[in-house]
Design a protein around this motif. Structure first.
Motif, short mmCIF file in Angstrom:
data_model
loop_
_atom_site.label_atom_id
_atom_site.label_comp_id
_atom_site.label_asym_id
_atom_site.label_seq_id
_atom_site.Cartn_x
_atom_site.Cartn_y
_atom_site.Cartn_z
N ALA A 142 0.83 -1.21 0.00
CA ALA A 142 0.00 0.00 0.00
C ALA A 142 0.87 1.26 0.00
O ALA A 142 0.57 2.25 -0.69
N THR A 175 2.43 1.74 -3.50
CA THR A 175 1.47 2.16 -4.52
C THR A 175 0.67 3.39 -4.10
O THR A 175 -0.18 3.87 -4.87
N GLN A 176 0.95 3.86 -2.89
CA GLN A 176 0.26 5.04 -2.35
C GLN A 176 -1.26 4.86 -2.38
O GLN A 176 -2.02 5.74 -2.79
N THR A 177 -1.68 3.68 -1.95
CA THR A 177 -3.11 3.39 -1.85
C THR A 177 -3.43 3.06 -0.40
O THR A 177 -2.53 2.81 0.42
#
Length: 297
Positions: free
Chosen positions: A96, A99-101
């Protein structure tokens, strides 16, 4: 596939016999009542008398899943119920971040590792499973207290997600080798049965079921010898499991009948302590064998 329920004590005996488990009427009665009343069974007795095997046979004859909780010193409630897959959680967090999610719910079923007690409370194909809690005497009082609550309410709690309640009570079998006394509160919730060593006739039935290739003469000598051996001053008397193992070892060696030499060579299948083996070496084994042959003719 699920099988038909057992509708009588005789049916219990017959159905277990189909699984090569020779069951006395007293034990069959306890099993029948436990199934009829949704009560746990508490089986106590010496090691090797068939306490664990009845759970396997019962699961097979009912077509239910067998879930086994092997008890040991230091077992706690957490280890018996669940744990979180910490490594998978860390991978999810790093993925996360990379992926910057938003990270996934780290306390979802995707990261939950179910241990036996949690598994037993979940719906199972074919109906409620057979939950074998083996050698409960190896645990301690706090675990007994937790188990008492779990079995009474048929539920377990996961702090991060909540309570999991069984849709129907599992078939619970607890066993104890009586290395220590189990608390009365736990025993009172169960139907109790002491599993003793079988008499000669029943042990012959068991051996015929588990080692059918053994000739009758050899089986009679093996059973009579083991029965005599249990009356000797031994550190650990051989159980039924050892009788079966010994008979299979003798068959592998193409033994037709017992002799002092054969007994000396194969005692390791029957006795598990060196002091006991040394006691049976030489003339002592011959003495018991002579008594056996005089008895069976």
């Amino acid at each position: 596939m699920p099988h038909a329920p057992m509708d009588s004590i005789d049916d219990v005996q017959a159905r277990l016999a189909e699984q090569d488990y020779v069951c006395g009427r007293a034990l069959a009665t306890v099993v029948f009542l436990a199934l009829a009343l949704d009560r746990p069974i508490f089986l106590e007795g010496e090691a090797g008398t068939g306490k664990t095997e009845i759970a396997k046979a019962l699961a097979a004859t009912l077509g239910r899943r067998l879930i086994r909780l092997q008890c040991y010193e230091g077992l706690d409630a957490h280890s018996a119920v669940y744990e979180w897959n910490f490594a998978a959680q860390m991978v999810a967090i790093r993925r996360a971040e990379a992926t910057q999610t938003a990270p996934p719910d780290l306390f979802s079923d995707d990261f939950l590792i179910a241990r036996p007690l949690l598994e037993a409370m979940r719906p199972q194909p074919g109906g409620p499973p057979v939950l074998l809690i083996d050698e409960i005497d190896r645990t301690d009082a706090p675990f007994e207290a937790f188990l008492l609550e779990a079995l009474s309410d048929h539920q377990v709690t996961i702090p991060e997600t909540g309570t999991v309640k069984a849709p129907a009570p599992p078939i619970v079998i607890l066993t104890s080798n009586r290395t220590r006394e189990v608390h009365d509160a736990l025993k009172r919730r169960c139907l109790y049965h002491w599993v003793d060593y079988p008499d000669h006739a029943r042990e012959m039935e068991i051996l015929a079921a588990r080692a059918p290739e053994a000739a009758e003469r050899l089986s009679r000598e093996v059973v009579a010898f083991v029965q005599r051996l249990r009356g000797e001053d031994l550190f650990k008397r051989p159980g039924v499991a050892e009788t079966i193992d010994w008979a299979k070892c003798l068959l592998a060696l193409d033994v037709i009948d017992l002799s002092p030499e054969v007994i000396a060579d194969t005692l390791g299948a029957l006795l598990k302590y060196q002091d006991d083996i040394q006691r049976l070496q030489g003339s002592e084994a011959k003495r018991i064998l002579d008594e056996v042959r005089a008895e069976i003719g």
